[in-house]
Design an enzyme around this catalytic site. Structure first.
Site, PDB file in Angstrom:
ATOM      1  N   LYS A 263      39.557  29.825  46.671  1.00 15.35           N
ATOM      2  CA  LYS A 263      38.885  27.872  46.255  1.00 15.35           C
ATOM      3  C   LYS A 263      38.645  27.164  46.862  1.00 15.35           C
ATOM      4  O   LYS A 263      39.455  26.762  48.089  1.00 15.35           O
ATOM      5  CB  LYS A 263      40.387  27.503  45.111  1.00 15.35           C
ATOM      6  N   ARG A 337      44.814  37.679  34.634  1.00 15.53           N
ATOM      7  CA  ARG A 337      44.103  38.794  33.435  1.00 15.53           C
ATOM      8  C   ARG A 337      45.178  40.493  34.284  1.00 15.53           C
ATOM      9  O   ARG A 337      45.337  40.658  33.290  1.00 15.53           O
ATOM     10  CB  ARG A 337      42.727  39.187  32.803  1.00 15.53           C
TER      11      ARG A 337
END
Length: 482
Positions: A263, A337
């Site tokens: 990120k 996820r």
């Protein structure tokens, strides 16, 4: 520690107090026996306001004895969220001075007084207890210690409300802790301590155990950390009169770097809050335990970090999940996820009557809704409708999204059973739910809550701080209607 509450139905005597809040129903005239009515009339005259404008914004003034008095008008024709917001803004006029004690007077008809008391006392509880702060002057903050309520008294009602406030405070406390104070190891210790205090059964599946059972999706994310302290933690609350079991699953990524798909700094900042889903599940569990709700709860927490290292999983890896599904890795920042996939499989294999997972999962949900609603998807239309209704009733609002089968081809992989995500990011909140659905055993009734309202600058509903604890009140509402 929440403030001690004393409550009385009496309205015949104006309380003598240094900090007083008066809540009245929306109307065109001052009610009889309104505390400090002459002072309020003078304030309204000075500001050129009429009484109805108190429904838009509360006012405060100093009484002749030096006390601070605040008045607010609640519009009971509006939704619960609006009432919570009105009450919170009024309470904050008093809490800004960090009082040790406040007095609240609620007026109106019986049901109006109940709703006003609920909104004001809850706001005082959740905003009067300071969250952890690492400043030299942090220890000078003064928590609210006492609340005196006039106009409504129901001990059973307030016991449940206080339990919800305790759950919200736990959720927010854990969420704001810096990542060096809430590593997976330290988080697991806190959970063990909570388990002992509340009589929960606890089982921890560490990385060794998860590798042994084949939980490859979870392990793929956790293996990038130097310290192998990740785990799936299973907590159980049992009630002798329970007729149903609800499973709560929480994403507990204690820090998310994005992995090899690192990120940028402005998106990595605040990623210690990526464990908020697990904190919501814990807050619900704590509140349900304190209320002794007649439902069995299995709480599953996926606790790990998403680090970058030579061992970290990477794009184009193919991993095998616990249920045998092979996953093509497309983006290492879609780690939530992955850890939820195996956790959902474990939770669903117990065949609960309802399964709810909580996660700060996708940026696309935040793009869709902002930070004032959270999104919900699920595999039962009736359950989705119930979820949205519970959001209106709790003041923690949810918007339901579709999850139709024609979204599924976007996750088709040429080399594995399924892609982890797509690279274009379109409708990622929906594709993430489609992905998670693949890992449910036995087609259990399931809801997925994407917590884009976990942080809202300036506060949300009853909560004045940026970290909201969103989901605890909603989750309790869902449990209470079972």
């Amino acid at each position: 520690m929440l403030a001690q509450l004393t409550a009385s139905t009496s309205l015949h005597k104006t309380p003598s107090t240094a900090y007083l809040l008066v809540l009245l129903p929306k109307g065109k005239s001052l009610p009889r026996e309104l505390p400090h009515s002459e002072l309020l009339a003078a304030v309204l005259k000075r500001r050129g306001m009429n009484i109805e404008e108190l429904a838009a914004a509360p006012v405060a003034a100093n009484a002749t004895d030096g006390g601070l008095v605040a008045w607010a008008m609640l519009d009971f024709a509006k939704a619960k969220f609006a009432l919570q917001t009105q009450a919170r803004k009024a309470v904050q006029l008093l809490l800004a001075e960090q009082p040790a004690a406040i007095t609240i007077v609620v007026q109106g008809e019986g049901e109006q007084r109940r709703q006003a008391a609920e909104a004001a006392v809850y706001a005082a509880w959740v905003n009067g207890a300071p969250l952890p702060l690492h400043k030299k002057k942090a220890d000078q903050r003064k928590p609210l210690q006492k609340i005196a309520l006039h106009g409504f008294d129901d001990k059973k009602f307030f016991a449940g409300l206080k339990a919800q406030a305790e759950g919200n405070l736990l959720c927010r406390t854990l969420t704001v802790l810096p990542p060096n104070e809430l590593t997976p190891a330290l988080y697991r210790k806190r959970i063990r301590d909570l388990g002992k205090q509340n009589g929960w059964q606890i089982k921890e599946l560490d990385l060794k155990a998860l590798r042994k059972i084949g939980a490859g999706a979870f392990v793929a994310v956790a293996q990038g950390s130097h310290d192998e302290d990740a785990a799936i933690v299973h907590l159980s609350y049992k009630h002798p009169k329970a007729k149903q079991t609800v499973a709560l699953v929480g994403k507990g990524i204690c820090f998310d770097t994005g992995g090899h798909n690192l990120k940028p700094a402005r998106h990595m900042h605040g990623m210690h809050e990526d464990m908020n889903g697990s904190a919501v599940a814990l807050g619900i569990l704590l509140a349900a335990t304190q209320q002794k709700l007649p439902v069995n709860i299995d709480c599953w927490l996926a606790i790990a970090q998403n680090h970058i290292s030579p061992k970290a999983y990477k794009q184009n890896d193919i991993v095998r999940a616990l249920n045998g599904t092979t996953i093509e890795i497309m983006h290492t920042d879609a780690e939530g996820r992955m850890v939820l996939a195996d956790t959902l499989t474990l939770a669903s294999r117990k065949k609960p009557d309802m399964l709810i997972d909580f996660a700060t999962l996708t940026g696309s949900m935040a793009v869709a809704l902002g930070s004032r609603y959270s999104g919900v998807l699920g595999n039962r239309e009736a359950l989705l409708q119930q979820a949205v209704q519970a959001g209106q009733q709790s003041g923690e609002r949810l918007c339901a999204f579709p999850m139709d089968e024609d979204y599924e081809p976007a996750l088709d992989s040429k080399v594995a059973d399924i892609k982890q995500c797509t690279l274009d990011g379109e409708a990622d909140h929906i594709l993430a739910a489609r992905f998670l659905k693949r890992f449910l055993d036995h087609d259990v009734p399931w809801l997925h809550v994407d917590l884009c309202a976990s942080r809202c600058e300036g506060g949300l509903g009853s909560v004045a701080g940026d970290v909201t604890g969103f989901g605890v009140g909603w989750g309790l509402r869902m449990l209470q209607v079972r």
